[in-house]
Design a protein around this motif. Sequence first.
Motif, mmCIF file in Angstrom:
data_model
loop_
_atom_site.group_PDB
_atom_site.id
_atom_site.type_symbol
_atom_site.label_atom_id
_atom_site.label_comp_id
_atom_site.label_asym_id
_atom_site.label_seq_id
_atom_site.Cartn_x
_atom_site.Cartn_y
_atom_site.Cartn_z
ATOM 1 N N VAL A 27 0.841 -1.191 0.000
ATOM 2 C CA VAL A 27 0.000 0.000 0.000
ATOM 3 C C VAL A 27 0.884 1.251 0.000
ATOM 4 N N GLY A 28 2.143 1.060 -0.333
ATOM 5 C CA GLY A 28 3.110 2.147 -0.424
ATOM 6 C C GLY A 28 4.360 1.587 -1.081
ATOM 7 N N ASN A 29 5.408 2.384 -1.184
ATOM 8 C CA ASN A 29 6.635 1.924 -1.830
ATOM 9 C C ASN A 29 7.455 0.982 -0.962
ATOM 10 N N ILE A 30 7.266 1.100 0.341
ATOM 11 C CA ILE A 30 7.978 0.247 1.300
ATOM 12 C C ILE A 30 6.954 -0.242 2.328
ATOM 13 N N PRO A 31 7.329 -1.180 3.185
ATOM 14 C CA PRO A 31 6.373 -1.614 4.217
ATOM 15 C C PRO A 31 5.910 -0.416 5.056
ATOM 16 N N VAL A 32 4.631 -0.377 5.372
ATOM 17 C CA VAL A 32 4.097 0.752 6.138
ATOM 18 C C VAL A 32 3.769 0.295 7.555
ATOM 19 N N GLN A 33 4.475 0.901 8.498
ATOM 20 C CA GLN A 33 4.241 0.600 9.903
ATOM 21 C C GLN A 33 3.296 1.676 10.434
ATOM 22 N N THR A 34 2.117 1.275 10.897
ATOM 23 C CA THR A 34 1.162 2.293 11.343
ATOM 24 C C THR A 34 1.530 2.783 12.742
ATOM 25 N N GLN A 35 1.265 4.048 13.003
ATOM 26 C CA GLN A 35 1.534 4.624 14.328
ATOM 27 C C GLN A 35 0.221 4.851 15.071
ATOM 28 N N GLU A 36 -0.644 5.665 14.453
ATOM 29 C CA GLU A 36 -1.876 6.082 15.118
ATOM 30 C C GLU A 36 -2.799 4.888 15.385
ATOM 31 N N ASP A 86 -8.250 3.337 -4.347
ATOM 32 C CA ASP A 86 -9.428 3.221 -3.469
ATOM 33 C C ASP A 86 -9.629 1.791 -2.993
ATOM 34 N N TYR A 87 -9.468 0.868 -3.930
ATOM 35 C CA TYR A 87 -9.656 -0.533 -3.579
ATOM 36 C C TYR A 87 -8.602 -0.958 -2.549
ATOM 37 N N LYS A 88 -7.370 -0.474 -2.722
ATOM 38 C CA LYS A 88 -6.323 -0.818 -1.757
ATOM 39 C C LYS A 88 -6.644 -0.267 -0.369
ATOM 40 N N ARG A 89 -7.204 0.935 -0.342
ATOM 41 C CA ARG A 89 -7.625 1.489 0.962
ATOM 42 C C ARG A 89 -8.691 0.606 1.598
ATOM 43 N N HIS A 90 -9.621 0.170 0.748
ATOM 44 C CA HIS A 90 -10.678 -0.714 1.245
ATOM 45 C C HIS A 90 -10.049 -1.993 1.814
ATOM 46 N N LEU A 91 -9.111 -2.576 1.028
ATOM 47 C CA LEU A 91 -8.454 -3.804 1.496
ATOM 48 C C LEU A 91 -7.697 -3.570 2.797
ATOM 49 N N ALA A 92 -7.050 -2.420 2.897
ATOM 50 C CA ALA A 92 -6.266 -2.131 4.099
ATOM 51 C C ALA A 92 -7.160 -2.115 5.338
ATOM 52 N N GLU A 132 -3.070 6.651 7.290
ATOM 53 C CA GLU A 132 -1.665 6.280 7.434
ATOM 54 C C GLU A 132 -1.049 5.641 6.190
ATOM 55 N N ILE A 133 -1.847 5.440 5.160
ATOM 56 C CA ILE A 133 -1.267 4.882 3.938
ATOM 57 C C ILE A 133 -1.585 5.799 2.761
ATOM 58 N N ASP A 134 -0.764 5.682 1.735
ATOM 59 C CA ASP A 134 -0.973 6.501 0.549
ATOM 60 C C ASP A 134 -0.756 5.605 -0.671
ATOM 61 N N PRO A 135 -1.686 4.679 -0.896
ATOM 62 C CA PRO A 135 -1.446 3.684 -1.943
ATOM 63 C C PRO A 135 -1.549 4.283 -3.351
#
Lengths: 159, 295
Positions: B221-230, B268-274, B256-259
């Motif tokens: 969902v980004g260029n590298i693994p995304v570790q969520t904070q919030e 949008d679909y990636k946000r839904h999946l996330a 927290e993601i910018d796919p």
Amino acid sequence: MKKQTIHVTINGTEYTKTIEPRLLLSDFLRHELGLTGTHVGCEHGVCGACTILFDGEPVRSCLMFAVQTDGHTLQTVEGLGTPDKLHPLQEAFHEAHGLQCGFCTPGVLMTLIPFLEKNSDPTETEIREAISGNLCRCTGYQHIVDAVKIAAHKNTDTN
Amino acid sequence: MKPAPFEYIAPQSLAEALDVMDQYGYDAKLLAGGQSLIPVMNFRLAQPAVIVDLNGVSELARLSANGDGGLHIGAMVRHSQLEHSPTVAAKAPLVAETMPHVAHPQIRNRGTIGGSLAHADPAAELPAIMVALQARFRLQRMGGERWVHAVDFYQALFTTALEPEEILVEIVVPPLPAHTGYAFHEVARRHGDFAQAGAAALVTLDKRGVCREARLVYLNVGNIPVQTQEAAAALVGATPTPDLIKAAAQTAAQKEIDPAGDIHASADYKRHLAAVLGQRALQQAVTRAKESWAS
Ligand SMILES: Cc1cc2nc3c(=O)[nH]c(=O)nc-3n(C[C@H](O)[C@H](O)[C@H](O)COP(=O)(O)OP(=O)(O)OC[C@H]3O[C@@H](n4cnc5c(N)ncnc54)[C@H](O)[C@@H]3O)c2cc1C
Ligand code: FES
Ligand code: FES
């Protein structure tokens, strides 16, 4: 580029060949040795047609260099059965109509040989996972799955 | 022939491999499983002058659980070994559970952990899993070594902290805190394909069921693994009810993601999946953490 000499055992026969390092294993089998049973579909690991056994484990022969097989043991579909005496798995494919054009078949068979050795009585899900890395454009997979079940039962019956 | 010509060097020890890399550095490519490198060479997208084959370096193929409780994985340990090893299942069950999602059996027989981590494909599972597990990577060059945390290793699309003459030699996965539940979920078009998105979760609960620590890491969902904070912080100190978990996953997916969309999945679909995958992963991790108190 500097050629290198390799010694490799394929289907029980020892070969010594001098080759360029960039020669893919799939092309080595087909062009240098005439073992054209190993098919080549995509050459980037996706289709599975080129699957062979490398030290007993199924691998993509299009994603190895022939130089890497020096000192190793390979098996290709030519090492299974002969037209007069099919391997039990090949017989099962014949029986269940597990192939149509046959392009994918060598790769499917070489994937399934070690799979059946480790799983004598696989479930349908396990069979489908086992062949998930082999594309078949003809059968819709159902007859392949049927063939595997027949082969597994043949094995357990004889054991 | 498909790949461009190259010089082939097959070192038989790590010292020899480091020496070769010191000599050729930028012109050389390390060959591990070849399951990502050889495809790009077949297309001539990569034309390295020198190939340094690590398959003969047995020091890199070790896998052990050391006294410190951590799991030590040599860079040349194959995906299929991680998938089937009882040591991995005991020490890092998240890894064992994820492996069947990594490509197909034939690819797993060759592909290595070091190759996958160094290749840094945003859709690959292992980089995200190693970030979630807070693994450390040992990078070696002739005459020196350094340790890099997984989260710092990933810098940009297909770009890592590795210098041209460095070799990733070992991965150390630290033990998890007691009563930590884990889970991994992904969606792929077919079993074994690269995922459209995936989520790994780790949740530690105390005996009253209060969350002490939570980690939620996404892949693809980004260029590298995304570790969520919030999203992770929202759970800590609270009792993770289904509603709270759902809200946390929504926070992750919305903030927290910018796919970037691709041909298989729109942004949008990636946000839904996330949102969906984050919720599933957190929920299962919580359930497992609770079970660990019951047993
Ligand atoms: C059809 C197909 C489907 C796949 N699906 C998935 C999937 O769903 N998920 C997934 O994660 N992967 C997938 N892969 C990729 C697979 O997991 C690869 O094995 C992995 O990404 C690369 O590992 P490798 O050992 O083959 O590395 P290689 O291809 O040998 O190398 C990859 C890169 O890493 C570098 N490198 C290798 N080892 C080291 C080291 N020790 N130190 C420094 N640099 C090093 C190489 O120089 C090269 O640049 C798939 C591959 C194929 C062909
Ligand atoms: S030709 Fe090797 S996988 Fe398609
Ligand atoms: S039988 Fe034709 S591709 Fe499988």
